[in-house]
Every structure is written in structure tokens, then in C-alpha cells.
Design a protein around this motif. Structure first.
Motif, PDB file in Angstrom:
ATOM      1  N   HIS A 118    -100.648  95.751 -36.201  1.00  0.00           N
ATOM      2  CA  HIS A 118    -101.393  96.570 -37.160  1.00  0.00           C
ATOM      3  C   HIS A 118    -100.459  97.405 -38.028  1.00  0.00           C
ATOM      4  N   PRO A 217    -118.030 112.924 -34.550  1.00  0.00           N
ATOM      5  CA  PRO A 217    -117.809 114.006 -33.587  1.00  0.00           C
ATOM      6  C   PRO A 217    -117.667 115.347 -34.317  1.00  0.00           C
ATOM      7  N   ARG A 219    -116.044 117.596 -32.995  1.00  0.00           N
ATOM      8  CA  ARG A 219    -114.742 118.000 -32.438  1.00  0.00           C
ATOM      9  C   ARG A 219    -114.832 119.357 -31.725  1.00  0.00           C
ATOM     10  N   MET A 222    -117.365 116.652 -26.256  1.00  0.00           N
ATOM     11  CA  MET A 222    -118.125 115.407 -26.151  1.00  0.00           C
ATOM     12  C   MET A 222    -119.627 115.664 -26.283  1.00  0.00           C
TER      13      MET A 222
ATOM     14  N   GLU B  50    -116.616 105.849 -26.867  1.00  0.00           N
ATOM     15  CA  GLU B  50    -116.465 106.905 -27.869  1.00  0.00           C
ATOM     16  C   GLU B  50    -115.501 107.965 -27.353  1.00  0.00           C
ATOM     17  N   ASN B  51    -114.860 108.621 -28.318  1.00  0.00           N
ATOM     18  CA  ASN B  51    -113.959 109.727 -27.989  1.00  0.00           C
ATOM     19  C   ASN B  51    -114.455 110.971 -28.711  1.00  0.00           C
ATOM     20  N   GLU B  53    -113.008 113.284 -30.195  1.00  0.00           N
ATOM     21  CA  GLU B  53    -112.317 113.636 -31.435  1.00  0.00           C
ATOM     22  C   GLU B  53    -112.432 112.540 -32.489  1.00  0.00           C
ATOM     23  N   ALA B  54    -112.294 111.297 -32.069  1.00  0.00           N
ATOM     24  CA  ALA B  54    -112.160 110.189 -33.018  1.00  0.00           C
ATOM     25  C   ALA B  54    -113.449 109.390 -33.202  1.00  0.00           C
ATOM     26  N   GLY B  55    -114.466 109.634 -32.366  1.00  0.00           N
ATOM     27  CA  GLY B  55    -115.750 108.981 -32.570  1.00  0.00           C
ATOM     28  C   GLY B  55    -115.876 107.630 -31.880  1.00  0.00           C
ATOM     29  N   GLU B 103    -104.967 109.804 -34.490  1.00  0.00           N
ATOM     30  CA  GLU B 103    -106.011 110.744 -34.918  1.00  0.00           C
ATOM     31  C   GLU B 103    -106.126 111.921 -33.963  1.00  0.00           C
ATOM     32  N   HIS B 118     -98.521 101.982 -36.106  1.00  0.00           N
ATOM     33  CA  HIS B 118     -99.685 101.827 -35.228  1.00  0.00           C
ATOM     34  C   HIS B 118     -99.534 100.622 -34.313  1.00  0.00           C
TER      35      HIS B 118
END
Lengths: 265, 265
Positions: A118, A217, A219, A222, B50-51, B53-55, B103, B118
Motif C-alpha cells: 500500500h 467515532p 473520539r 467506544m 471498529e476502532n 478512533e478510526a471508525g 490515524e 503504510h
């Protein structure tokens, strides 16, 4: 006015900026840096916000959440990805692709079965490919032209309907006159049964069409979300927004006009 | 039963699978491959969804959309990222990080100001770092231990509240008995003012709490979305789901129990 967009040269953002705004363009390496510079008021910016296959662009949505910038124009461009390599497909050791591009071309890339690395942009994929004889890359037509990459296979995207929506952002909002759509960010802060239903009711009761709602999110931990909402400018929209303000925290993201751009062939 | 999860060794998924299920684990290189194998019925899988912070995790959501798999358990694990390098910070030429990790650690990484490359997983970042003396990587504690990486700075994540939600998926749904939550995928197929409001009304009228709603592209073209909805199992939920079925297309994604796992220190 100079428009900031995503570099290096040959990204889809760069291609679109050239077509919409001509030569007065400056390239920055990340969406975060573009949004930061736009918020400081020095220039406008052009960034991708969502793709019809891969969904919302996280760094753009986070920038709209955190920075004082406004959408002043939206533009839709069909996205066509091309596979470039300087060796025979059987000799490929690696293929460079942006993660969103990988998602949008997963069918073709899975069938090839070569390891994917990537990169940070489609143009970065082109530059990485130039460093290895046994590398391929998935790139835009403009990147293939700029970096003189041999295209072995055109249109390797999963869907011929692949479209990216870009937004021009500015430190100041535009006048509503002539606009067709607005965006807001709603932060419910609390969570109770029926809250989102109540919030959407202010639009439904006025027959205002929501064209997109995307949770992200907050932030703050959760299970706590904010909502990006786009709606068509129909009679009653200002009252709807005022009703919403009485119920929750609303950040205005701007009202804007729409442009359509054909694919570059 | 063998549980498939994301490799190489040292991903957060691998760490969680070891803690929840012991040694009968098989590592696969992508979430897509895990979901494909689970759908064929050969094993269960454990994937991030899901996280905080990052969704949402796009490849997991796409797998739930396309494949016949069901969520049978959810698990929440605090996520701590650590910065490893074998050279002085001033000599760093590159830092490897998964895009989601990037992120989640953007504050620390932006301050360092070194170019980020990345990778496909946190463990892949560790492996890439081992190939260059002037490289750093953001990794999990288990990856640092497995690959014997010197940790220069612990806890480089933006938020100390960083949590990832994982789901165990299976080819067959579990019995509702004892479950606390269910997930469904709603495909409205059409778009009209008030449609989403009407769909959410079946939950609101019964005071059933929606814990998450996330829109994703339907992949039938720009502006058409499907909705992932999670709701608490409260009285009336079966009637709510039946009402919804009369209004739109509903794909059941399973009902499940919940586990909490402390951070690994």
C-alpha cells in the motif's frame, strides 16, 4: 486564488483540480496538511470525501470535524484505474496500490495473486513502481502519462460506476444563494433509545431529503458517534436546522453547488 | 475448533485470539480471506470491526455485506501502540505503520516528522522495519516481543481510551438465548425523504436502543447506501425486526454475547 490539493502530481485530486481550476494549484502530501492550510485562510483546497465503492474518506471527515473549514462546492468524477508494469505479468514481484484503490480494484488484483504494497496516493504508487523493474502499480491515466508508465490493462476497477465525490473547502462559507445542498455535523453527546430517530424527524416532518448520513467515532470513547448529514436545500431547511440546534450540537459544514466532470480518457 | 485470524504473528487480532481461544489458531494474510474461509464452514474467524478512533473496518463490513457469515461473539480490547526503532530517532529515514495505526497515532507521528510508509498490518510493520537499519515502526507489544524490536517509546496512541471491537464470525448463527445484542444490515434500495426516519421508528417506538448505525456504500452507484445497525436485545426486538422486514431488505448478521479484555502490559 491558489487551490491546494493532494500530491504528488497525478493523483485524481490533482487531475480534477487542473480541470476545474486551471494551473494555479499547489500540491501538498496529505489531506490533513491541506485542511490545516485551508483553515488558516491562505488558500482553498480540493479533497476527496467519499467514493461509491469504498465509502467515506476518513482523513477528510476528521478534518471537517476538527477544523474551521466549509464546503463551498462539490464535484463528482468517474474513477478509472489502470494497471501499469514494465515487466511481464508473470515476472511481477510486487504491486503498488493506494488502499482505497486496492479496495476498488480487488477483483482484478485478487486474480493476479501478486503481493500488494500500500502507498499514500495513486501517484505515490507510480513513483514506487519506477524504482523496481519487477513492480507493477495501479494508477490513474494522468499518473501513467506524467511518469510515462506502460499501461498493460485499462479499467481494472471492480465497477464501471466507480465515482468519487470531491469537495472544495474554504475558511469562509459561501452565500446560500444558488446552492443545492448543505452539510452539517451533529454531535448528540448523549445516547438514548430513539435519539437519532428524533433528530431525523426534523427533516422527515418537512419532507427534506437526506442524501447521506455517515456516523464517525466521536473520539471520546467506544460507542459514541457523531453524524455527518447532507440534505437537499428544500423549503423549511433553515427551520429544520434551528430545530436541530435546540436538540443537540450542530456544526455547519457549508452549503454548496454541484459540478459533474466526465472521466478523462 | 480452529479460529482463523489476521497474520502475520503479532497483530492485535492474533494477540486477542491467543488470549480468548488458546493455541488452536490459524493466521491468514487478509480479512477477506478469513471471511471467505469462514463462509465455507471450515472454521470460525476473529476480525476487527471498529476502532474508537478510526471508525469501521471497511474490509470486515464488506465481508459481512457479501458473505454468509454471522457474528457470534464480540470482544472489546484496549489498543496500545508502541514505537520501535533500532537507530537514533534523528537518523530515522522511514517509519512503517498500518493506515489505521497511523490515524490512531497521528499526534506522535506528525511531531516526529519522518515519512510514513503504510503496511498491511501492525505485524507487517515490524517485519518491514527489520529489513532496514534506518527504519522505525509502530507496533503492538506482542509484535515487539515476537520480533525482538527495541521499543523506544511506549503508548504513542492519541487517546488512552483507544479500544478496538472485534467479532467472532461463524458460518452458522448462534441461539439468541443469553445474547445481549444483535446486528442487522438494512438495504433501503430506494431513497425518499423520511425513509431512514421511518426505519428507525420501529426501534424508537419500542424504546430499543440502537448502539451503532453506520452507512456504507451499496456499491450500486454514488449516493446509494446500506446501513449496519446494532441494537440491544430488549423486549419487542423480534417484532421490530419483523416490522423492518415488511419495509425493506434486512440481512441478519447474528446475535451475540460480549467479552471485555484488559490491555496486555
Amino acid at each position: 486564488m491558489t487551490v491546494l490539493t493532494l500530491g504528488p502530481a497525478g493523483t485524481f485530486s490533482h487531475e480534477l483540480a487542473l480541470r476545474l481550476y486551471g494551473d494555479d494549484i499547489e500540491l501538498l502530501p496529505t489531506i490533513g496538511k491541506i485542511i490545516g492550510a485551508v483553515a488558516s485562510g491562505e488558500s482553498d483546497g480540493l479533497v476527496p470525501i467519499e467514493n461509491s465503492e469504498a465509502g467515506g474518506v476518513g482523513s477528510t471527515l476528521r478534518g471537517l470535524q476538527d477544523a474551521n473549514v466549509f464546503i463551498v462546492e462539490e464535484a463528482y468524477m468517474p474513477i478509472r484505474h489502470h494497471f501499469a508494469a514494465r515487466c511481464d505479468p508473470g515476472d511481477l514481484a510486487v504491486i503498488y496500490a493506494h488502499p482505497q484503490t486496492h479496495e476498488q480494484c480487488s477483483g482484478f488484483l485478487d486474480r493476479l495473486g501478486v503481493g500488494i504494497v500500500h502507498t499514500s496516493s495513486n501517484a505515490a504508487s507510480a513513483l514506487a513502481m519506477l524504482e523496481r523493474e519487477d513492480a507493477g502499480a495501479v494508477v490513474s491515466l494522468s499518473a501513467a502519462e506524467i511518469y510515462r508508465l506502460p499501461v498493460l490493462r485499462r479499467d481494472v476497477q471492480n465497477s464501471s460506476e466507480n465515482v468519487t465525490r470531491f469537495v472544495r473547502i474554504s475558511a469562509t462559507p459561501r452565500d446560500d444563494a444558488g446552492c443545492t445542498r448543505c452539510s452539517i455535523l451533529v454531535d448528540p453527546a448523549a445516547n438514548r433509545a430513539g435519539l437519532l430517530h428524533d433528530l431525523l424527524g426534523v427533516f422527515a416532518s418537512r419532507s427534506i431529503n437526506l442524501t447521506r448520513i455517515e456516523s464517525r467515532p466521536s473520539r471520546r470513547g467506544m460507542g459514541q458517534y457523531v453524524f455527518f448529514i447532507d440534505f437537499d436545500l428544500a423549503p423549511g431547511w433553515e427551520e429544520a436546522r434551528e430545530d436541530l440546534r435546540r436538540m443537540t450540537v450542530v456544526k455547519e459544514l457549508g452549503c454548496y453547488t454541484r459540478r459533474e466532470v466526465p472521466a478523462w480518457t
